[in-house]
Design a protein around this motif. Structure first.
Motif, short mmCIF file in Angstrom:
data_model
loop_
_atom_site.label_atom_id
_atom_site.label_comp_id
_atom_site.label_asym_id
_atom_site.label_seq_id
_atom_site.Cartn_x
_atom_site.Cartn_y
_atom_site.Cartn_z
N SER A 160 0.77 1.51 4.00
CA SER A 160 1.01 0.68 2.83
C SER A 160 -0.12 -0.29 2.55
CB SER A 160 2.33 -0.10 3.00
OG SER A 160 2.22 -1.03 4.08
N GLY A 164 -2.66 3.19 -0.19
CA GLY A 164 -1.29 3.68 -0.29
C GLY A 164 -0.52 3.02 -1.42
N ALA A 168 0.97 4.87 -4.70
CA ALA A 168 2.40 4.75 -4.97
C ALA A 168 2.66 4.23 -6.37
CB ALA A 168 3.04 3.82 -3.93
N VAL A 180 7.22 4.94 0.65
CA VAL A 180 6.07 4.52 1.46
C VAL A 180 6.55 4.19 2.86
CG1 VAL A 180 4.19 2.86 1.71
CG2 VAL A 180 4.91 3.60 -0.58
#
Length: 496
Positions: A160, A164, A168, A180
């Motif tokens: 995350s 990421g 997302a 995630v």
């Protein structure tokens, strides 16, 4: 763009900072909000340069030049100059998912390639960017963007950090269902545990995570892929998997005395310091406290500087940072010309603080650590060094060699190793069966984010190696586009 003569009429003015002696007493951000008038005046300095180099986003001689996410910098500079802040925000958000992060912690390669920078200090692009997004949140212009419909496709993202999160965000806005997975107790990756609170307040990170949650993204925390959830399960349940695990394997030193008590990796120190600040449970035996100790940081980069600033807030007795290279020049050299990133001497926030508290810049240059020495109990007590110099060897090659007679012993009870990262941690990559390169990064085809495993992609530091937050955001956006393209002709996962 901007005022036609603005770069002639106004000098560069950076945003104000809190007094160094006062700010080391807390963990709040060291910078202060900028008044609109200052930012509008600075926006006026953006000249009508016809071919803006500030957003070229490329590498020259191994260094980033211009903005990798190709921010429309002259356009929002002009809008800020004219007081049209809402329009400036709309323009900024076209290219940057998280300006509140880049506006605080990006090294601003855009400013190094600013045309004004050829002969004058660059436009304060980074500060203006931060001011735009901060005003957007303050005025309630940033609201959840709920996708109108869902495609039925499901994507899992492992990690995350900024790559990421960007992937997302993009895929969620395209209508896909995104989950995630993060092994830490908070989402954000190095934005949370790799960057101290005084540079990036964790409330700002959490605000963005909350917004992404409201928009439909699910975050599964305290979950390690390969231990809590298998790669096979992810591949079975999702239409695509994106690996954004970062490059968190820290580079170590092979030195006599490395195993002494009191020698730590820099990122471990920063992580537990932030965990304790945020109220996470950190056992006393794992907490690293510099209070009353002589601290030495090995490594001259930003992570090392953050260690300096953290140690100061813990009230260390002394702090020194070693760099293996000579002190940088005060201005560009002939081999570092515009629009390259200026490789020049600067006074980072941490060094201002150390100078204010201890009376001098903590950096020592051209230093080679020879060994670490522990006492009878195995606890670190001192560190031995020698000065290095650049010299020609018998083959006519420039090399670094020791300077005789410069050996020195430094008292030290804490040493932090901050010499960079080797690449991604391998267990997750091995579990998925993805191939890696000779330098341990995830292998993908040229200009592609697809790994050798069907339906498994990679982006960010895991793919390109340790890099800047803006490169992570760019990779996140680009891998999202590639996944979107790959899914356009693929049915949704069975049972979804």
């Amino acid at each position: 763009m901007g005022k036609p003569t603005g770069f002639l009429d106004y000098k560069r003015e950076d945003i104000h900072e809190r007094d160094p002696k006062k700010r080391v007493k807390d963990w709040n951000e060291y910078t202060l909000p900028a008044p609109d008038s200052l930012m509008e005046r600075q926006g006026a300095r953006c000249m009508d340069c016809a071919t803006p180099f500030c957003h070229i986003g490329m590498e020259i001689n191994g260094m980033t030049s211009g903005c990798p996410i190709h921010n429309l910098i002259p356009e929002w500079n002009d809008l800020v100059y004219r007081g049209r802040w809402k329009e400036a925000l709309d323009r900024l958000m076209k290219t940057n998912n998280f300006p509140e992060f880049t506006g605080r912690v990006c090294p601003a390669p855009c400013e190094g390639s600013c045309t004004v920078e050829i002969s004058e200090p660059a436009v304060t692009i980074k500060n203006i960017e931060r001011a735009i997004i901060d005003k957007g949140f303050e005025n309630g212009w940033i609201t959840p963007r709920i996708p109108g419909s869902r495609t039925g496709k499901r994507i899992a993202i492992v990690g995350s950090g900024p790559a990421g999160l960007a992937a997302a965000d993009q895929l969620n806005q395209a209508g896909h269902t995104v989950t995630v997975y993060e092994r830490a107790d908070r989402a954000g990756g190095l934005l949370v545990y790799g960057i101290p609170n005084m540079k990036l307040d964790k409330g700002i990170v959490e605000r963005r995570i909350d917004l992404l949650r409201q928009e439909g993204i699910e975050f599964v925390l305290n979950t390690e892929i390969g231990r809590d959830v298998s790669p096979e399960q992810l591949r079975a349940e999702y239409d695509a998997v994106i690996l954004c695990t970062g490059a968190q394997k820290q580079r170590d030193l092979e030195l006599e005395g490395r195993d002494a008590v009191g020698v730590h990796f820099a990122m471990d120190y920063l992580t537990v310091s932030t965990q304790r600040l945020l109220g996470s449970q950190v056992p006393d035996e794992k907490y690293i406290d510099a209070a009353g100790k002589d601290v030495i940081v090995i490594g001259g980069g930003d992570t090392g500087a953050d260690c300096v600033a953290t140690a100061l807030r813990q009230k260390c007795r002394s702090v020194v940072q070693f760099g293996k290279y000579p002190k940088l020049p005060g201005s560009r050299t002939p081999d570092n010309m515009w629009p390259e990133l200026p490789n020049i001497f600067t006074l980072d926030y941490a060094y201002e603080e150390a100078a204010a508290v201890h009376g001098e810049d903590p950096r020592q240059y051209s230093v080679q650590t020879k060994k670490l020495v522990a006492d009878a109990d195995g606890t670190l007590k001192e560190l031995h060094t020698v000065q290095m110099e650049k010299a020609l060897n018998e083959n006519g090659e420039w090399v670094m060699q020791e300077v005789l007679g410069t050996e020195r012993i430094w008292p030290a009870q804490l040493v932090f190793i901050a010499i960079g990262f080797e690449g991604p941690e391998q267990p997750v990559l091995s579990a998925f069966g993805v191939k890696t390169t000779a330098n341990r990064r995830v292998a993908t085809a040229s200009s592609s984010y697809q790994t050798n495993v069907d339906g498994v992609f990679a982006a960010g530091d895991a793919r390109r190696g340790q890099s800047l937050i803006v490169w992570a955001i760019r990779e996140g956006r680009e891998v999202a586009a590639e996944v979107e393209s790959s899914l356009s002709a693929v049915p949704a996962a069975v049972g979804q």
